[in-house]
Design a protein around this motif. Structure first.
Motif, PDB file in Angstrom:
ATOM      1  N   THR A  51      46.026  48.886  37.071  1.00  0.00           N
ATOM      2  CA  THR A  51      45.793  47.563  37.639  1.00  0.00           C
ATOM      3  C   THR A  51      45.783  46.545  36.512  1.00  0.00           C
ATOM      4  N   GLY A  52      46.730  45.625  36.567  1.00  0.00           N
ATOM      5  CA  GLY A  52      46.789  44.564  35.573  1.00  0.00           C
ATOM      6  C   GLY A  52      45.609  43.626  35.710  1.00  0.00           C
ATOM      7  N   VAL A  53      45.249  43.026  34.595  1.00  0.00           N
ATOM      8  CA  VAL A  53      44.153  42.060  34.594  1.00  0.00           C
ATOM      9  C   VAL A  53      44.653  40.746  34.015  1.00  0.00           C
ATOM     10  N   GLU A  54      43.988  39.681  34.396  1.00  0.00           N
ATOM     11  CA  GLU A  54      44.380  38.348  33.956  1.00  0.00           C
ATOM     12  C   GLU A  54      43.855  38.115  32.540  1.00  0.00           C
ATOM     13  N   THR A  55      44.600  38.667  31.586  1.00  0.00           N
ATOM     14  CA  THR A  55      44.226  38.588  30.180  1.00  0.00           C
ATOM     15  C   THR A  55      45.510  38.533  29.361  1.00  0.00           C
ATOM     16  N   ASN A  56      45.497  39.094  28.179  1.00  0.00           N
ATOM     17  CA  ASN A  56      46.693  39.055  27.338  1.00  0.00           C
ATOM     18  C   ASN A  56      47.484  40.368  27.427  1.00  0.00           C
ATOM     19  N   ALA A  57      48.677  40.349  26.870  1.00  0.00           N
ATOM     20  CA  ALA A  57      49.561  41.517  26.919  1.00  0.00           C
ATOM     21  C   ALA A  57      48.941  42.710  26.202  1.00  0.00           C
ATOM     22  N   GLN A  59      45.776  43.626  25.840  1.00  0.00           N
ATOM     23  CA  GLN A  59      44.758  44.293  26.663  1.00  0.00           C
ATOM     24  C   GLN A  59      45.400  45.060  27.813  1.00  0.00           C
ATOM     25  N   ASN A  60      46.393  44.469  28.460  1.00  0.00           N
ATOM     26  CA  ASN A  60      47.076  45.173  29.547  1.00  0.00           C
ATOM     27  C   ASN A  60      47.811  46.402  29.030  1.00  0.00           C
ATOM     28  N   ASN A  63      45.235  49.097  28.474  1.00  0.00           N
ATOM     29  CA  ASN A  63      44.789  49.654  29.754  1.00  0.00           C
ATOM     30  C   ASN A  63      45.852  50.565  30.364  1.00  0.00           C
ATOM     31  N   LEU A  64      47.115  50.129  30.327  1.00  0.00           N
ATOM     32  CA  LEU A  64      48.205  50.958  30.841  1.00  0.00           C
ATOM     33  C   LEU A  64      48.314  52.242  30.029  1.00  0.00           C
ATOM     34  N   SER A  65      48.235  52.140  28.718  1.00  0.00           N
ATOM     35  CA  SER A  65      48.299  53.318  27.851  1.00  0.00           C
ATOM     36  C   SER A  65      47.209  54.320  28.210  1.00  0.00           C
ATOM     37  N   ALA A 113      51.576  37.718  31.159  1.00  0.00           N
ATOM     38  CA  ALA A 113      51.143  37.915  29.775  1.00  0.00           C
ATOM     39  C   ALA A 113      52.250  38.507  28.905  1.00  0.00           C
ATOM     40  N   SER A 114      53.160  39.245  29.512  1.00  0.00           N
ATOM     41  CA  SER A 114      54.262  39.875  28.777  1.00  0.00           C
ATOM     42  C   SER A 114      55.570  39.447  29.432  1.00  0.00           C
ATOM     43  N   ARG A 115      56.141  38.389  28.931  1.00  0.00           N
ATOM     44  CA  ARG A 115      57.309  37.788  29.578  1.00  0.00           C
ATOM     45  C   ARG A 115      58.528  38.702  29.606  1.00  0.00           C
TER      46      ARG A 115
END
Length: 130
Positions: A51-57, A59-60, A63-65, A113-115
């Motif tokens: 689950t993505g969060v409204e933060t920076n690339a 941190q996401n 979390n994904l890792s 966060a990650s274009r």
């Protein structure tokens, strides 16, 4: 208890049982049960749910890792992939041996966060779809 959404679950299971790469997008307004459908669908499947969060690339990506590595090793770890491409490529490699569902819930937060995430996904899907 999960009630309703039989048609949506039937469609997701049809895609899952197709025997080939599938990509499904579940979208709609907030608070209508999209995450509940996903959770019900994956409960008996090999699934990596992030689950993505409204933060920076960064941190996401961390979390994904964590989600990917916990799925593949069975252990929580502080290790992170160096970028989204490496993380997603690892998932594609894992799926060569068994069917895996990758859920990217709250994708817009991560994409904002990650274009380059959308084009990275497209490139990897084109590379590994067969």
């Amino acid at each position: 208890m999960f009630i309703g959404r039989k048609y949506e679950l039937l469609q997701l299971n049809r895609l899952y049982n197709s025997g080939k790469f599938e990509f499904a997008v579940i979208y709609g307004r907030r608070r209508v049960g999209k995450t509940a459908i996903i959770n019900e669908f994956v409960k008996d499947k090999n699934a990596i749910c992030f689950t993505g969060v409204e933060t920076n690339a960064k941190q996401n990506l961390e979390n994904l890792s964590e989600c990917i590595l916990e799925f593949s090793t069975g252990m929580k770890t502080d290790t992170a992939f160096s970028n989204f491409q490496s993380a997603l490529e690892y998932v594609f490699k894992l799926s060569e041996n068994k069917r895996i569902v990758l859920c990217l819930d709250e994708y817009p937060y991560v994409a904002r966060a990650s274009r380059s995430l959308a084009s990275t996904l497209q490139m990897l899907i084109d590379k590994y779809k067969d």
